[in-house]
Design an enzyme around this catalytic site. Structure first.
Site, PDB file in Angstrom:
ATOM      1  N   PRO A   2      14.768  30.558 -23.524  1.00 11.02           N
ATOM      2  CA  PRO A   2      13.672  29.601 -23.311  1.00 11.02           C
ATOM      3  C   PRO A   2      13.000  29.818 -21.952  1.00 11.02           C
ATOM      4  CG  PRO A   2      15.810  28.479 -23.319  1.00 11.02           C
ATOM      5  CD  PRO A   2      16.059  29.907 -23.691  1.00 11.02           C
ATOM      6  N   GLU A   3      11.679  29.721 -21.940  1.00 12.37           N
ATOM      7  CA  GLU A   3      10.915  29.895 -20.705  1.00 12.37           C
ATOM      8  C   GLU A   3      10.399  28.517 -20.253  1.00 12.37           C
ATOM      9  OE1 GLU A   3       8.103  33.169 -21.043  1.00 12.37           O
ATOM     10  OE2 GLU A   3       9.369  34.145 -22.528  1.00 12.37           O
ATOM     11  N   ARG A 113      26.600  31.465 -28.317  1.00  9.31           N
ATOM     12  CA  ARG A 113      27.130  32.707 -27.734  1.00  9.31           C
ATOM     13  C   ARG A 113      27.585  32.528 -26.288  1.00  9.31           C
ATOM     14  NH1 ARG A 113      22.627  37.003 -28.881  1.00  9.31           N
ATOM     15  NH2 ARG A 113      24.117  38.435 -27.918  1.00  9.31           N
TER      16      ARG A 113
END
Ligand SMILES: [Zn+2]
Length: 274
Positions: A2-3, A113
């Protein structure tokens, strides 16, 4: 990963649910996401802490408590959410950090993850952390001149500089590709060779695109979800990212893709971006 627009969306969604709440208890499923703090110190610190605010710095969500800040750096599969208790078995799986709030809801950092990280910073730690990150592009102090000066300082490819968190905060691969296309700049061009005029255009387009992406609640191409668990919608407005081989919307030339600039995919138009 995510940015800026995705993390900003999550923060805006969750802020009203967290501000002023007290954390009763906290639990952690795995230690490997922690940086610079032990499990014991983090859980002790969170228990009983009051949440002053949830904010954003670069691509990170910041849970501000009375005396320390929890910095959540979501990896590719990381997400922050507030859920009703009790959690379903599905919600419990992959919940790395769980903090039960005084209204009965649970703040969860979920990460399949576990590529994300959690920091637990005191005032000095915060200053050191935030001091390594460049200016926030949506703050008024980030002017065309600021961007031009940053670009002047590096001979690396302009795309790499845009994505360097020490140079500009919050911009990753999606929005670097989009902003450079909108400003008609070749992503491989040395940053120091970008003219003042082009830097001004890049500044304007970067801000316009980040704001538009926030309005659309971010870009979901794979894992990203908003703070309310929905997909973002800016993927429908992307003009180059994920569009390699398709015609340029401006001139019809087939968009090219390369991994030569950095390890990530760069998509651009040979004809429009010179
Ligand atoms: Zn074109």
């Amino acid at each position: 990963m995510p940015e800026l627009p995705e993390v900003e969306t999550i923060v805006r969604d969750l802020r009203p649910l967290l501000r002023g709440r007290r954390i009763l208890t906290a639990s952690l499923s795995h230690d490997d996401v922690l940086r610079g703090v032990s499990r014991r110190a983090l859980l002790r610190g969170l228990a009983g802490a009051r949440v002053r605010d949830l904010s954003r710095r670069a691509k990170h969500a910041i849970l501000e408590t009375d005396n320390r800040r929890l910095v959540v750096q979501p990896g590719m599969t990381g997400s922050l959410m507030v859920l009703d208790s009790p959690l379903t078995p599905e919600q419990r799986s992959y919940a790395v950090l769980r903090a039960t709030l005084d209204d009965g809801r649970v703040l969860v950092y979920r990460d399949v993850r576990r590529l994300g990280t959690l920091l637990w910073l005191d005032a000095a730690g915060w200053d050191a952390y935030t001091g390594t990150i460049g200016p926030e592009p949506l703050e008024p102090a980030f002017t065309p001149k600021t961007l031009h000066t940053i670009l002047q300082g590096s001979r690396a490819a302009v795309k790499k500089v845009l994505m360097d968190q020490g140079a500009v905060a919050g911009v990753g691969n999606i929005y670097a590709n989009e902003a450079l296309f909108a400003a008609r700049i070749d992503p491989s061009k040395p940053a120091s060779a970008v003219s003042a005029g082009s830097a001004r255009l890049l500044h304007r387009e970067l801000i316009r695109i980040l704001q538009a992406a926030i309005r659309s609640k971010g870009t979901t191409v794979r894992d990203y979800r908003t703070g309310t668990g929905r997909k973002g919608a800016f993927q429908f407005e992307l003009l180059v990212y994920e569009r390699e081989g398709e015609p340029c919307v401006r001139c019809g030339t087939t968009l090219a893709g390369t991994h030569a600039i950095d390890a990530r995919i760069t998509v651009f138009c040979h004809r429009c971006q010179t």
